[in-house]
Design a protein around this motif. Structure first.
Motif, short mmCIF file in Angstrom:
data_model
loop_
_atom_site.label_atom_id
_atom_site.label_comp_id
_atom_site.label_asym_id
_atom_site.label_seq_id
_atom_site.Cartn_x
_atom_site.Cartn_y
_atom_site.Cartn_z
N THR A 162 0.85 -1.18 0.00
CA THR A 162 0.00 0.00 0.00
C THR A 162 0.89 1.24 0.00
O THR A 162 2.12 1.15 0.00
CB THR A 162 -0.88 0.01 1.25
OG1 THR A 162 -0.03 0.11 2.42
CG2 THR A 162 -1.71 -1.26 1.36
N ASN A 163 0.26 2.40 0.02
CA ASN A 163 1.02 3.63 0.27
C ASN A 163 1.59 3.58 1.69
O ASN A 163 1.12 2.82 2.54
CB ASN A 163 0.12 4.85 0.11
CG ASN A 163 -0.25 5.10 -1.34
OD1 ASN A 163 0.52 4.78 -2.26
ND2 ASN A 163 -1.42 5.67 -1.57
N TYR A 265 1.71 -1.72 4.35
CA TYR A 265 1.10 -3.04 4.51
C TYR A 265 1.35 -3.86 3.25
O TYR A 265 1.24 -3.36 2.12
CB TYR A 265 -0.40 -2.90 4.74
CG TYR A 265 -0.76 -2.18 6.01
CD1 TYR A 265 -0.47 -2.73 7.26
CD2 TYR A 265 -1.38 -0.93 5.98
CE1 TYR A 265 -0.78 -2.07 8.43
CE2 TYR A 265 -1.71 -0.26 7.14
CZ TYR A 265 -1.40 -0.83 8.37
OH TYR A 265 -1.71 -0.16 9.53
N ALA A 266 1.70 -5.14 3.44
CA ALA A 266 1.97 -6.03 2.32
C ALA A 266 0.69 -6.74 1.89
O ALA A 266 -0.11 -7.17 2.73
CB ALA A 266 3.02 -7.07 2.71
N VAL A 267 0.51 -6.87 0.57
CA VAL A 267 -0.67 -7.51 -0.01
C VAL A 267 -0.18 -8.36 -1.20
O VAL A 267 0.83 -8.03 -1.83
CB VAL A 267 -1.72 -6.48 -0.48
CG1 VAL A 267 -2.95 -7.16 -1.05
CG2 VAL A 267 -2.12 -5.55 0.66
N ILE A 275 -5.44 -3.51 -2.51
CA ILE A 275 -4.45 -2.45 -2.30
C ILE A 275 -5.10 -1.09 -2.48
O ILE A 275 -4.88 -0.17 -1.68
CB ILE A 275 -3.27 -2.63 -3.28
CG1 ILE A 275 -2.53 -3.92 -2.98
CG2 ILE A 275 -2.32 -1.44 -3.21
CD1 ILE A 275 -1.44 -4.26 -4.00
N ALA A 276 -5.91 -0.94 -3.53
CA ALA A 276 -6.58 0.34 -3.77
C ALA A 276 -7.54 0.68 -2.64
O ALA A 276 -7.62 1.85 -2.20
CB ALA A 276 -7.33 0.29 -5.11
N ALA A 277 -8.25 -0.31 -2.11
CA ALA A 277 -9.19 -0.06 -1.02
C ALA A 277 -8.45 0.37 0.25
O ALA A 277 -8.88 1.30 0.94
CB ALA A 277 -10.02 -1.32 -0.76
N GLY A 281 -8.78 3.83 2.42
CA GLY A 281 -9.00 3.89 3.86
C GLY A 281 -7.89 4.62 4.58
O GLY A 281 -8.14 5.35 5.55
N LEU A 282 -6.64 4.45 4.12
CA LEU A 282 -5.52 5.15 4.76
C LEU A 282 -5.65 6.66 4.59
O LEU A 282 -5.47 7.41 5.56
CB LEU A 282 -4.20 4.66 4.15
CG LEU A 282 -2.93 5.36 4.64
CD1 LEU A 282 -2.77 5.22 6.15
CD2 LEU A 282 -1.70 4.81 3.91
#
Length: 594
Positions: A162-163, A265-267, A275-277, A281-282
């Motif tokens: 994620t970012n 966070y790793a996905v 990842i986009a979701a 949220g972040l």
């Protein structure tokens, strides 16, 4: 049940009193390292880091995010619909840890809870080991990996990120008076500790071209430094700051930014919708100041220049003046700790009575039942499959004998942890529908199948030790081969190897701790992991000693009981002893077998 638990607590307390713990003066209560330290514990960013130029995040940070109301929760590819299954650590405060209530918490996990709430998702945290976390995320064992993971290019070959929600830096921790004062002083011939699989591990190996001493967790690495087992410890900045307490024989002498862009966070790579979701949220928790609140409570220190969390479109967080708060709460720096005797150091590390009182209830409630469930269940599998292997191993039929030999060679030749990982990670996705993605049954199966290889050899040696005349006599009496083996040879063989079987049971009891590598929820932890988590919360080894006492309570009486029964079966009852029910049963069994 309550009465038995009370007796066990009393027994443990008596053992500790005998060891001299009860008569010791109360030790100073260890601080709970898995609790938010609060904004009053704010620290300044180390001077060199405050002026350092970090790599820009433009390469990976997204320009913006999709609106929350456009996120399709049903299209996120979650293991369990509506629930984020998160792999995390239990021994890396203040980022990831288990608190005194047995719940996963820490900055990383609390932030993820807030992000999930924005998306309308529940969160299920599962503890695992950092060395295997990214592989478990990539294989879809977990939806998300949460463990202050630096988003390096090397790791992006396995997973995606994620970012960023935090930044990371490394600290160099040494003993007072050490000639090592900076990273440039690290050289070949020194014992440099790192946690395996971390960016600090990669930095020492790939940048400094040195071979470090690798540890499974932070607590073990730091304890090794304090006990002079290593010369220096290269650690994550927050972990080092949290571990080094006033009066400890250790000091942070240098800091440097980690390799990598940011903490994220790793996905799994193919799960772009998730990842986009998470990025949406972040940004949402950053914009409504939730991120700032959690950051101030858990990891209060200034942000480095030219960096902010979230996407490029996210608001710049409004944070307190941590530098001023740190100056207001400034305390004179303590000098080198006063020399202490070896006995005093051992007492402080291993004999903290307050921590024993804290650990025993958790060990009784969580650790002991899970250890017994794992051990007994795996023993049943081991005994059943082991007997089949023993019979097949002495069979005159080649297609039975050779598969048994191959099975035994493989399962005895591989380390138990490798078998557990192969079965847990290899079969997990295949039987996920049957186990509901719970690795607990797979851990039991792995332990049982491994034990079967040893039990089979024990049974085979016992059966083959029975004199051939026993089989011949039973055949002469008209019994078939199978009946003779079942009623005459096998019972005598089992009796002869009873001590060896108990030794295998004890080994299985201790090996149950390896199931944690597959990832377990807090309520599934066995004795060793409960002690390890309390060790991470407090920095003391006393909880691990308490767990060890539980193992002794389980194994020592069992060993002596089996020795007694074995001696009685071999030599019979003393003429002076009255015959009791156990003697009559043993005598009847012996007569039936002969």
């Amino acid at each position: 049940m309550n009465l038995n638990a009370g007796k066990l607590v009393a027994l443990i307390a008596a053992i500790l009193m005998v060891c001299g713990l009860g008569s010791a003066p109360p030790a100073t209560a260890a601080p709970n390292q898995c609790a938010p330290p609060g904004v009053q514990s704010a620290t300044e960013l180390p001077p060199k880091l405050a002026k350092a130029t970090r790599p820009r995040e433009d390469k990976y940070t997204t320009a913006d995010v999709e609106p929350l109301d456009s996120v399709d929760v049903g299209a996120l590819g979650l293991i369990s619909p509506g629930t984020l299954t998160v792999g995390t650590l239990s021994e890396a405060p203040p980022n990831t840890c288990i608190n005194t209530n047995g719940q996963f918490t820490g900055f990383d996990n609390e932030l993820l809870r807030a992000i999930a709430a924005k998306l309308g998702l529940q969160v299920r945290f599962v503890g695992t080991d950092f060395a295997g976390l990214l592989a478990q995320v990539a294989s879809r064992r977990f939806d998300v990996g949460s463990a202050s993971i630096m988003a390096t290019d090397v790791r992006r070959r396995t997973v995606d990120f994620t970012n960023g929600y935090d930044f990371g830096y490394a600290s160099l921790v040494v003993q007072p008076g050490s000639p090592i004062t900076g990273f440039d002083d690290l050289a070949a011939g020194q014992r440099i500790g790192v946690v395996q699989g971390t960016v600090q591990d990669a930095y020492v190996v790939e940048t400094l071209h040195l071979q470090p001493v690798k540890f499974p967790d932070i607590t073990t690495a730091y304890t090794s430094l304090k006990t002079h087992q290593i010369d220096a410890w290269v650690a994550g900045g927050l972990e080092a700051m949290n571990a080094v307490r006033p009066g400890d024989p250790a000091a942070i002498v240098a800091n440097a930014f980690n390799e990598g862009d940011f903490v994220a966070y790793a996905v799994a790579k193919e799960n772009r919708p998730l990842i986009a979701a998470l990025n949406s949220g972040l940004d949402a928790v950053i914009n409504d100041a939730t991120w700032s609140g959690l950051y101030s409570e858990w990891v209060p220190r200034p942000l480095p220049p030219d960096w902010k969390p979230g996407s490029k479109a996210a608001q710049t967080p409004h944070l307190p003046d941590f530098a001023r708060i740190a100056e207001r709460h400034h305390r004179p720096k303590a000098g080198p700790p006063a020399p202490t005797s070896t006995l005093a150091q051992l007492r402080e590390s291993f004999l903290d009575w307050d921590l024993y009182q804290q650990a025993i209830p958790v060990l009784l409630k969580t650790g002991l039942p899970n250890t017994l469930i794992l051990t007994v269940s795996a023993s049943i599998i081991g005994l059943t499959v082991g007997m089949m292997l023993a019979v097949a191993g002495i069979s005159r039929v080649r297609w039975l004998r050779w598969p048994a030999r191959v099975y035994t060679d493989i399962f005895r030749g591989l380390p138990e942890v490798v078998i557990i990982l192969l079965i847990g990670l290899g079969l997990g996705p295949v039987v996920g529908g049957l186990t509901h993605n719970n690795p607990y049954p797979l851990g039991i199966a792995a332990l049982g199948l491994t034990a079967a290889a040893y039990v089979g050899e024990i049974f085979r040696s016992g059966i083959q030790s029975v004199e051939s005349g026993q089989l011949e006599a039973s055949r002469a009496l008209g019994l078939s081969y199978r009946t003779s083996m079942r009623l005459v040879v096998v019972p005598q063989g089992i009796r002869r190897v009873l001590p060896a079987l108990v030794n295998q049971f004890i080994a299985l009891l201790k090996a149950s701790a390896l199931v944690y590598f597959l990832g377990l929820i807090a309520g599934q932890r066995e004795l060793f992991q409960v002690g390890r988590d309390l060790n991470a919360q407090t920095g003391s080894l006393s909880p691990l000693v308490a767990a060890g006492i539980f193992y002794l309570i389980l194994t020592i009486p069992l060993t002596h009981l089996v020795n007694f029964v074995d001696n009685r079966l071999r030599h019979g009852r003393s003429p002076a002893e009255p015959e009791n029910a156990l003697d009559r049963i043993a005598s009847t069994t012996s007569q039936e077998m002969t």
